[in-house]
Design an enzyme around this catalytic site. Structure first.
Site, short mmCIF file in Angstrom:
data_model
loop_
_atom_site.label_atom_id
_atom_site.label_comp_id
_atom_site.label_asym_id
_atom_site.label_seq_id
_atom_site.Cartn_x
_atom_site.Cartn_y
_atom_site.Cartn_z
CD GLU A 129 -0.60 0.03 -27.02
OE1 GLU A 129 -0.30 -0.78 -27.88
OE2 GLU A 129 -1.72 0.55 -26.91
CG HIS A 159 -11.12 -2.52 -29.00
ND1 HIS A 159 -9.89 -2.25 -28.45
CD2 HIS A 159 -11.15 -1.89 -30.20
CE1 HIS A 159 -9.20 -1.47 -29.28
NE2 HIS A 159 -9.95 -1.24 -30.34
NE ARG A 182 15.00 -10.79 -41.58
CZ ARG A 182 15.90 -11.22 -42.45
NH1 ARG A 182 16.59 -10.36 -43.20
NH2 ARG A 182 16.13 -12.50 -42.58
CE LYS A 230 -2.10 7.17 -32.82
NZ LYS A 230 -3.01 6.50 -33.72
CG HIS A 264 -10.30 2.73 -28.21
ND1 HIS A 264 -10.57 4.06 -28.01
CD2 HIS A 264 -10.08 2.59 -29.55
CE1 HIS A 264 -10.51 4.71 -29.16
NE2 HIS A 264 -10.21 3.83 -30.12
CE LYS A 289 -0.96 0.63 -30.93
NZ LYS A 289 -2.13 0.48 -30.06
NE ARG A 314 0.52 3.82 -29.92
CZ ARG A 314 1.03 3.79 -31.15
NH1 ARG A 314 2.32 3.82 -31.33
NH2 ARG A 314 0.24 3.72 -32.21
CD GLU A 353 -10.36 6.67 -32.28
OE1 GLU A 353 -9.74 7.14 -31.31
OE2 GLU A 353 -10.71 5.47 -32.35
CG HIS A 375 -13.02 2.06 -34.17
ND1 HIS A 375 -12.71 1.06 -33.27
CD2 HIS A 375 -12.18 3.10 -33.87
CE1 HIS A 375 -11.73 1.47 -32.47
NE2 HIS A 375 -11.40 2.70 -32.82
CG ASN A 402 -7.05 1.08 -25.28
OD1 ASN A 402 -7.34 0.94 -26.47
ND2 ASN A 402 -7.23 0.13 -24.38
#
Lengths: 361, 361
Positions: free
Chosen positions: A237, A252, A122, A227, A248, A143, A241, A185, A265, A245
């Site tokens: 998020e 994506h 955990r 960031k 993106h 993330k 946050r 980025e 990317h 994106n």
């Protein structure tokens, strides 16, 4: 060695060290980041491992050199099978709750090693040692995750690292497309935060192959700070946050349309950012330097307007499947001006129109 | 319907409803717990599903009945393969970040459905509908997870539910050993928290097969409150949450020694608690009602001193492999008196001695 930045997450604060050659001091920095750790285990990208693992290992005293495992390079490694294998390795290593996993590689390594650390017992501490420019972004913010066949990053956890050890010397061996992938980025961070930073980039970074030394270090520090400022305010998020994106939503979809691994990317994000700028102008009447940005990105070697090569209807379907979509609505991050992002629901007709119509150059 | 308890986790507060027949109001309570949810998906234990799934489904309007999937009963379901299957189901259902997973079953269902919710899209809400007595404990506190072959709960996340819907009517179909398994945790909660609660139990609960109605509801409320009080102070088990481990250090070892599924959890914990009481007397000279407790548990049908049937050295090895172990030390929760737990490192010789020697009856 003082940290370059200190990042605050909901559960703890962690240092980011950025310095040429710092990989040779890994042992010392791990001890600083997690003073009472019991054991270290390294999960390393196989390509990076071949080049630099010895530098990491030899920073530890001979009697306490950590073990490591190599991860096949590429997005395919972020699989359930590989995840289970890494958990098994952790067990076999006898890692306990005070052990530390080092994620040594690019974004793929950070994501799966981070998810392994997030869920083993955990959650145990992990430290990022990013080896790509793109990973300056993913190594901060917490993330982590793996892919489901056909749905990228669909499984994961928020699990901030206990430290980031960033040695820009290791970026020198990156191929040009990897530089571009990461640099997108950096440009994104400038666009959503700060006009002077964007101008500084346009003036000072005109050839990615020449980026090194103090200038690279400054750029990394600045980009990571943007960031960090965002994720510190909204780690999970639920709000701002989402600004990260920017570029993106379409990015994506373009990656997914091409098939993962076909486009980098950043290449996809560059087209996504230009599209978001066009949408911002159309929807918000925003005064944005679209042409200047186009020219700048093109001069660095980015292919732009990749959406023109795809079916618009398909791209819209893909955008609807995005994790950030809720209730089937497509939300876009737009800019009111450079440094002022807003979240806005985009009408499908507007998107279709912009996706299908010629671009003003 | 008002909640019976409100539990505070680090990220949010959530209601626990305890009421006979409340399963017929599931739809209404889910909407209360997660007002803006987009979709519901049920993960149900196959045995429980056969008996009660229709009650749950029919609480929803016909046009918005959720889909469900059945989980094979038993600890074997907490596997990587089943976890991957559930993630795939969530994707196929089109769940988004505002969708809700209902975990309908006992501890196994709550653990794996909770871990699925914890990691699908990096975390979506889930609601527990416990159907065993044991799950009164596991449904609160946010621990979720799956097993690694040979290492129970080795993979998981902290992910508190958004609500717990507890209908004690569904407990009536439980076999006696399941009542005992769950009741051991009730006794544990009394032992670590509150002498009057322990006395109340000894006086009022003398036949588990008769436990129902208001008395059962009160007992559940009280037992969950003890758990909640502890996890609210220490969600991530850095300190006092370890007290909940009373009786579990040896208990887990006994389960593992017997082979998972051979002993119920509570049966193992009952022996573990008696052992911890003996250790508390030996190490702390604590005045504890060992004989009274022995007689009480035996009268309810528990087998005690299960460690006498096992090899002591093997049990110690197993205790060393426990997740709560760090740096190879075995930490035990002991009692200074009823209601006053302390964490103490146990010397191996002492453990060996107590494991191998006759029990004073």
């Amino acid at each position: 060695m003082d940290e370059s930045l200190l990042i605050h997450s909901a559960s703890h604060s962690y240092p980011v060290w950025i310095e040429d050659g710092i990989r040779h001091h890994t042992a010392e920095l791990v001890r600083k980041a997690v003073p009472d750790y019991t054991k270290v285990f390294i999960i390393a990208d196989e390509n990076v491992g071949k080049l630099y693992i010895e530098d990491i290992l030899s920073s530890f005293p001979a009697e306490s050199r950590p073990d490591y495992t190599l991860l096949p390079a590429g997005e395919m490694s972020k699989s359930f099978a590989e995840y289970e294998r890494l958990i098994t390795e952790c067990l076999q290593q006898g890692l306990d709750r005070k052990s530390v996993i080092l994620a040594f590689g690019g974004g793929v390594t950070g994501d799966i090693a981070g998810f392994t650390a997030a869920t083993y017992m955990r959650g145990i501490p992990f430290i990022q040692i990013p080896t790509t420019l793109l990973a300056h972004d993913s190594s901060v913010g917490g993330k982590t995750g793996i892919n489901h066949p056909g749905a990228k990053n669909m499984v994961g956890a928020f699990h901030p690292p206990h430290g980031v050890i960033y040695d820009p010397e290791m970026l020198r061996t990156l191929p040009p497309e990897e530089w571009r992938s990461g640099y997108a980025e950096v440009v994104k961070h400038a666009l959503i935060s700060d006009k002077p930073f964007l101008n500084w980039l346009m003036e000072n970074v005109q050839d990615l192959s020449l980026l090194q030394g103090e200038r690279l270090k400054e750029l990394l520090k600045k980009s990571i700070q943007v960031k960090a400022d965002v994720v510190q305010k909204d780690e999970r998020e639920s709000g701002i946050r989402a600004y990260l994106n920017f570029g993106h939503t379409l990015g994506h979809a373009l990656e997914s349309y091409a098939g993962y691994g076909k486009l980098t990317h950043g290449e996809a994000v560059a087209s996504g950012m230009i599209f978001a700028v066009r949408l911002s102008r159309a929807e918000l009447n925003a005064a944005l330097p679209e042409n200047e940005l186009r020219k700048y990105l093109a001069s660095l070697g980015y292919r732009l307007d990749l959406e023109k090569e795809a079916e618009a209807v398909k791209l819209i379907q893909l955008m609807k499947k995005d994790k950030k979509t809720a209730g089937g609505r497509i939300n876009f991050v737009l800019l009111e001006e450079v440094g002022r992002p807003v979240l806005k629901r985009a009408a499908e007709e507007t998107l279709l129109h912009l996706l299908e119509n010629e671009v003003a150059k």
